[in-house]
Design a protein around this motif. Structure first.
Motif, PDB file in Angstrom:
ATOM      1  N   VAL A 220      -0.062  -7.492  31.590  1.00  0.00           N
ATOM      2  CA  VAL A 220       0.551  -8.668  30.996  1.00  0.00           C
ATOM      3  C   VAL A 220       0.043 -10.050  31.472  1.00  0.00           C
ATOM      4  O   VAL A 220      -0.135 -10.982  30.769  1.00  0.00           O
ATOM      5  CB  VAL A 220       1.976  -8.382  31.064  1.00  0.00           C
TER       6      VAL A 220
ATOM      7  N   GLY B 251      -3.524 -10.611  30.457  1.00  0.00           N
ATOM      8  CA  GLY B 251      -3.448 -10.504  28.898  1.00  0.00           C
ATOM      9  C   GLY B 251      -2.990 -11.755  28.268  1.00  0.00           C
ATOM     10  O   GLY B 251      -3.495 -12.341  27.231  1.00  0.00           O
ATOM     11  N   VAL B 252      -1.935 -12.441  29.016  1.00  0.00           N
ATOM     12  CA  VAL B 252      -1.510 -13.814  28.407  1.00  0.00           C
ATOM     13  C   VAL B 252      -2.628 -14.905  28.932  1.00  0.00           C
ATOM     14  O   VAL B 252      -2.787 -15.575  27.953  1.00  0.00           O
ATOM     15  CB  VAL B 252      -0.333 -14.196  29.427  1.00  0.00           C
TER      16      VAL B 252
ATOM     17  N   SER C  24      -5.399 -14.127  26.328  1.00  0.00           N
ATOM     18  CA  SER C  24      -5.006 -14.392  24.777  1.00  0.00           C
ATOM     19  C   SER C  24      -4.821 -16.030  24.605  1.00  0.00           C
ATOM     20  O   SER C  24      -5.319 -16.588  23.736  1.00  0.00           O
ATOM     21  CB  SER C  24      -3.819 -13.685  24.541  1.00  0.00           C
TER      22      SER C  24
ATOM     23  N   SER D 209      -5.082 -10.817  18.337  1.00  0.00           N
ATOM     24  CA  SER D 209      -4.310  -9.641  18.698  1.00  0.00           C
ATOM     25  C   SER D 209      -4.717  -8.357  17.419  1.00  0.00           C
ATOM     26  O   SER D 209      -4.979  -7.391  17.986  1.00  0.00           O
ATOM     27  CB  SER D 209      -2.899  -9.920  18.723  1.00  0.00           C
TER      28      SER D 209
ATOM     29  N   SER E 126      -6.468  -8.081  27.175  1.00  0.00           N
ATOM     30  CA  SER E 126      -5.748  -9.019  26.161  1.00  0.00           C
ATOM     31  C   SER E 126      -4.376  -8.444  25.914  1.00  0.00           C
ATOM     32  O   SER E 126      -4.183  -7.206  25.877  1.00  0.00           O
ATOM     33  CB  SER E 126      -6.589  -9.741  25.198  1.00  0.00           C
ATOM     34  N   LEU E 127      -3.350  -9.120  25.170  1.00  0.00           N
ATOM     35  CA  LEU E 127      -2.421  -8.725  24.903  1.00  0.00           C
ATOM     36  C   LEU E 127      -2.350  -7.709  23.421  1.00  0.00           C
ATOM     37  O   LEU E 127      -1.827  -6.820  23.400  1.00  0.00           O
ATOM     38  CB  LEU E 127      -1.507  -9.692  24.409  1.00  0.00           C
TER      39      LEU E 127
ATOM     40  N   PRO F 186       3.815  -5.856  25.637  1.00  0.00           N
ATOM     41  CA  PRO F 186       2.843  -6.812  25.353  1.00  0.00           C
ATOM     42  C   PRO F 186       3.212  -7.294  23.918  1.00  0.00           C
ATOM     43  O   PRO F 186       2.812  -8.447  23.567  1.00  0.00           O
ATOM     44  CB  PRO F 186       1.378  -6.153  25.502  1.00  0.00           C
TER      45      PRO F 186
ATOM     46  N   ILE G 203       3.473 -11.218  22.745  1.00  0.00           N
ATOM     47  CA  ILE G 203       3.057 -11.888  21.541  1.00  0.00           C
ATOM     48  C   ILE G 203       3.986 -12.588  20.605  1.00  0.00           C
ATOM     49  O   ILE G 203       3.748 -13.661  20.121  1.00  0.00           O
ATOM     50  CB  ILE G 203       2.283 -10.664  20.673  1.00  0.00           C
TER      51      ILE G 203
END
Length: 295
Positions: free
Chosen positions: A90, A93-94, A97, A231, A246-247, A268, A272
């Motif tokens: 996460v 991923g943040v 993104s 996403s 990524s998320l 996740p 988002i």
């Protein structure tokens, strides 16, 4: 002496009236600002904050639940089907993104603003051509275009960011064309032209700064939409590819386990949602603060 005293007494009153025009920072907006700043800091310092690597596999701990649902402190938010730590993924991923969303938003803003100024200053054929391009972009589903481009050219991080940069530019172009057209009717533009100022100087040094606040507010509207587009495409497997994370790709990877290991995609997905909601509500506050028609 009396006039001077009257003016001095009126000064605090004028200041208080100006201050009252600015919207107050309510609790919801303050919480959203804290959430957004927290995610930005997480994205910047993901390497230091993440307890594991985003691609580090531990098959002995695969599908471990979060701490509050029977898990351990070793993996606070649980693990996925390959034993990769959800919390670490996460964090990374943040970063991915937000990087893609911010980069694509800057591309969209620059493209739309430039074309909007060009349409406002260069009437005639250039204006007509830009309006046709705006109408075409607005009428075509962006997701269909993105799927076709990514299927034909393949997956690449920078190509993906540039493609998402084509999302929403027509809204910037329409807004800037309208706002710049109103500015061109003001007296200072005519004065600049009489003094020999060229069109690029008038457009970028005088007109654009006067409408920039409204354009930046529009950025806070389009940015969460680009985040959702990233996403969606990553969820479909056409966005960020392994080993990057990524998320959206995390949500897509966990859809086959949603009934049993729900945390793989749900956590996740919550991130988002919080990111998009925070940016949108902060955008509403900025609109109230900078839009002169609301004062």
């Amino acid at each position: 002496m009396t006039n001077a005293a009257t003016g001095a007494d009126a000064l605090p009153k004028i200041k208080s009236e100006k201050a009252s025009r600015s919207p107050r920072l309510d609790l919801t907006t303050a919480v959203c600002a804290i959430v957004l700043v927290t995610f930005i800091l997480v994205a910047i310092f993901a390497n230091a904050l993440a307890p594991y690597g985003f691609a580090q596999i531990d098959l002995h701990a695969r599908k471990a639940p979060p701490l509050l649902f029977g898990g351990t402190f070793k993996h606070v938010l649980g693990t996925d089907e390959l034993g990769r730590d959800i919390l670490s993924r996460v964090f990374y991923g943040v970063r991915t993104s937000l990087l893609i969303a911010l980069g694509a938003s800057v591309i969209s803003l620059a493209l739309g603003t430039t074309l909007g100024l060009l349409a406002a200053f260069r009437r005639g054929f250039a204006d007509m051509l830009i309006r046709v391009a705006v109408d075409f972009q607005a009428s075509m589903p962006f997701l269909i275009i993105a799927l076709a481009v990514l299927a034909f050219f393949g997956d690449n991080l920078w190509l993906f960011m540039a493609l998402l940069g084509l999302y929403g530019w027509e809204r910037y172009a329409r807004l800037v064309r309208t706002m710049a057209g109103l500015e061109l009717e003001r007296g200072y533009v005519a004065a600049l032209k009489r003094n020999g100022a060229g069109t690029p100087r008038i457009a970028f040094l005088h007109v654009l700064p006067n409408i920039l606040s409204v354009v930046l507010v529009n950025l806070t509207v389009i940015l969460p939409e680009i985040l959702m587009q990233e996403s969606a495409l990553s969820f479909l497997g056409l966005g960020i590819q392994p080993p990057l994370v990524s998320l959206g790709s995390m949500v897509g990877a966990g859809r086959d386990y949603i009934m049993t290991e729900w945390w793989i995609s749900t956590l996740p997905g919550i991130v988002i949602f919080l990111l998009s909601l925070s940016i949108s509500l902060i955008g509403d506050y900025l609109r109230d603060a900078f839009d002169p028609t609301l004062h």
